[in-house]
Design a protein around this motif. Structure first.
Motif, PDB file in Angstrom:
ATOM      1  N   LEU A 172      33.228  45.556  52.838  1.00  0.00           N
ATOM      2  CA  LEU A 172      34.492  45.160  52.217  1.00  0.00           C
ATOM      3  C   LEU A 172      34.267  44.673  50.790  1.00  0.00           C
ATOM      4  CD1 LEU A 172      36.197  43.330  55.213  1.00  0.00           C
ATOM      5  CD2 LEU A 172      37.087  45.344  54.034  1.00  0.00           C
ATOM      6  N   ALA A 173      33.188  43.910  50.583  1.00  0.00           N
ATOM      7  CA  ALA A 173      32.871  43.441  49.234  1.00  0.00           C
ATOM      8  C   ALA A 173      32.664  44.632  48.304  1.00  0.00           C
ATOM      9  CB  ALA A 173      31.616  42.566  49.268  1.00  0.00           C
ATOM     10  N   GLY A 174      31.935  45.629  48.782  1.00  0.00           N
ATOM     11  CA  GLY A 174      31.688  46.811  47.973  1.00  0.00           C
ATOM     12  C   GLY A 174      32.957  47.573  47.653  1.00  0.00           C
ATOM     13  N   LYS A 184      40.689  47.287  42.668  1.00  0.00           N
ATOM     14  CA  LYS A 184      39.594  46.366  42.385  1.00  0.00           C
ATOM     15  C   LYS A 184      40.129  44.937  42.410  1.00  0.00           C
ATOM     16  CE  LYS A 184      36.441  49.199  39.624  1.00  0.00           C
ATOM     17  NZ  LYS A 184      35.640  49.244  38.380  1.00  0.00           N
ATOM     18  N   ASN A 185      39.372  44.055  43.023  1.00  0.00           N
ATOM     19  CA  ASN A 185      39.814  42.668  43.145  1.00  0.00           C
ATOM     20  C   ASN A 185      38.580  41.786  43.160  1.00  0.00           C
ATOM     21  OD1 ASN A 185      40.681  40.107  44.242  1.00  0.00           O
ATOM     22  ND2 ASN A 185      42.576  41.117  44.875  1.00  0.00           N
ATOM     23  N   GLU A 186      38.283  41.141  42.028  1.00  0.00           N
ATOM     24  CA  GLU A 186      37.068  40.336  41.916  1.00  0.00           C
ATOM     25  C   GLU A 186      37.083  39.133  42.851  1.00  0.00           C
ATOM     26  OE1 GLU A 186      36.334  39.294  37.864  1.00  0.00           O
ATOM     27  OE2 GLU A 186      35.621  41.323  37.346  1.00  0.00           O
ATOM     28  N   LYS A 187      38.255  38.552  43.059  1.00  0.00           N
ATOM     29  CA  LYS A 187      38.337  37.391  43.942  1.00  0.00           C
ATOM     30  C   LYS A 187      37.996  37.786  45.378  1.00  0.00           C
ATOM     31  CE  LYS A 187      41.367  33.621  45.395  1.00  0.00           C
ATOM     32  NZ  LYS A 187      42.727  33.010  45.277  1.00  0.00           N
ATOM     33  N   LYS A 188      38.560  38.890  45.848  1.00  0.00           N
ATOM     34  CA  LYS A 188      38.267  39.338  47.210  1.00  0.00           C
ATOM     35  C   LYS A 188      36.814  39.798  47.324  1.00  0.00           C
ATOM     36  CE  LYS A 188      42.925  40.560  48.765  1.00  0.00           C
ATOM     37  NZ  LYS A 188      43.804  41.617  49.320  1.00  0.00           N
ATOM     38  N   TYR A 189      36.316  40.438  46.254  1.00  0.00           N
ATOM     39  CA  TYR A 189      34.905  40.831  46.247  1.00  0.00           C
ATOM     40  C   TYR A 189      34.026  39.608  46.461  1.00  0.00           C
ATOM     41  CZ  TYR A 189      30.313  41.527  44.099  1.00  0.00           C
ATOM     42  OH  TYR A 189      28.963  41.521  43.848  1.00  0.00           O
TER      43      TYR A 189
END
Length: 283
Positions: A172-174, A184-189
């Motif tokens: 999921l992070a990837g 793209k979502n840096e917070k969720k990453y």
């Protein structure tokens, strides 16, 4: 008629509640400990005591054969024992059978059977089955099980990741980092990266520390924190040396010392030695 429907619903919910998971750990460590705790005589003794558990364990032994337990591969016995365990509501056995039917291991390949078994095991809360469904829906693995459905895939991967599965959380992070099927979502990453690094089943997963350090260094999905960045670069060993050299130029000596103190504390708590030493700030 309404009473009849109610009775059906009650029976279904009762059966679901009876499902039992023997080994929650998706890494297989708990399963290995279980095998170590049984002697050959004990695991082969299918007496009423722990019979469901022994059927599952013995079924796995017959699946591949095992020299230590003096068990030769026997596909018929493997399928019979694992089926018995599944019919006794052991979710672990359902997942094992699902993989067997999917690949045609010790039985004829039957994707429909694999799908039904995997779905039920996942609904019962078995982490590996939840990951299996998630990966299938996002098209990463087990592609024949389900058609591509990113929403369902994220749903099942999230269940597995939140339950402590490193692989599901890392995937999921990837996805959120690269925008694979999602925005793209840096917070969720960052959130999923932390869950992949810190799981209750793998306390020493240092492979993700460089990525975590990079997030703290650059404020990717979180606020910039050079002390934490230096700490995780230090815990990355040789892989973090360049990162430490880079951010040391932006830190005070007090910050570096604090980062090293935190790194040392983590190593002592986890009984490991991975830090690469400290680098003094250039004057």
């Amino acid at each position: 008629m309404k009473r009849f429907i109610f009775l059906i619903a009650f029976c279904l919910s009762s059966n679901a509640a009876q499902a039992k998971i023997l080994f929650h750990d998706p890494t297989g460590k708990e399963l290995n400990v279980a095998f170590d705790s049984f002697s050959e005589r004990q695991v082969k003794n299918l007496s009423p005591s722990d019979i469901d558990k022994k059927q599952y364990l013995l079924g796995l032994l017959y699946l591949n054969g095992d020299k230590e337990f003096h068990v030769e591969q026997n596909c018929q016995k493997a399928v019979e024992l694992l089926t018995d365990a599944w019919e006794a509501d052991i979710a672990d056995a359902g997942y094992a059978l699902a993989t067997m039917y999917y690949y045609g291991t010790c039985t004829e390949k039957n994707v429909d059977k694999a799908r039904g078994l995997a779905t039920q095991a996942a609904q019962d809360g078995y982490i590996l089955a939840q990951r299996m469904l998630g990966m299938a829906y996002v098209g990463a693995k087990w592609e024949e099980l389900y058609p591509y459905d990113i929403r369902k895939g994220i749903g099942w991967l999230s269940k597995a990741g939140n339950a402590g599965d490193r692989q599901a959380a890392a995937h999921l992070a990837g996805m959120y980092d690269s925008g694979d099927g999602v925005s793209k979502n840096e917070k969720k990453y960052f959130e999923w990266l932390k869950k992949a690094v810190f799981t209750k089943f793998e306390e020493r997963n240092i492979a993700g520390f460089p990525a975590l350090a990079n997030c703290y260094e650059n404020g990717k999905g979180t606020v910039v924190n050079l002390v934490k960045a230096y700490k995780y670069y230090d815990l990355s060993g040789t892989a973090g040396v360049e990162g430490k050299q880079r951010i040391a130029k932006e830190m005070t000596q007090e910050q570096i010392d604090e980062a090293l103190r935190q790194s040392k504390k983590w190593q002592e708590e986890h009984n490991v030695q991975v830090g690469g030493g400290f680098i003094r700030r250039a004057n």
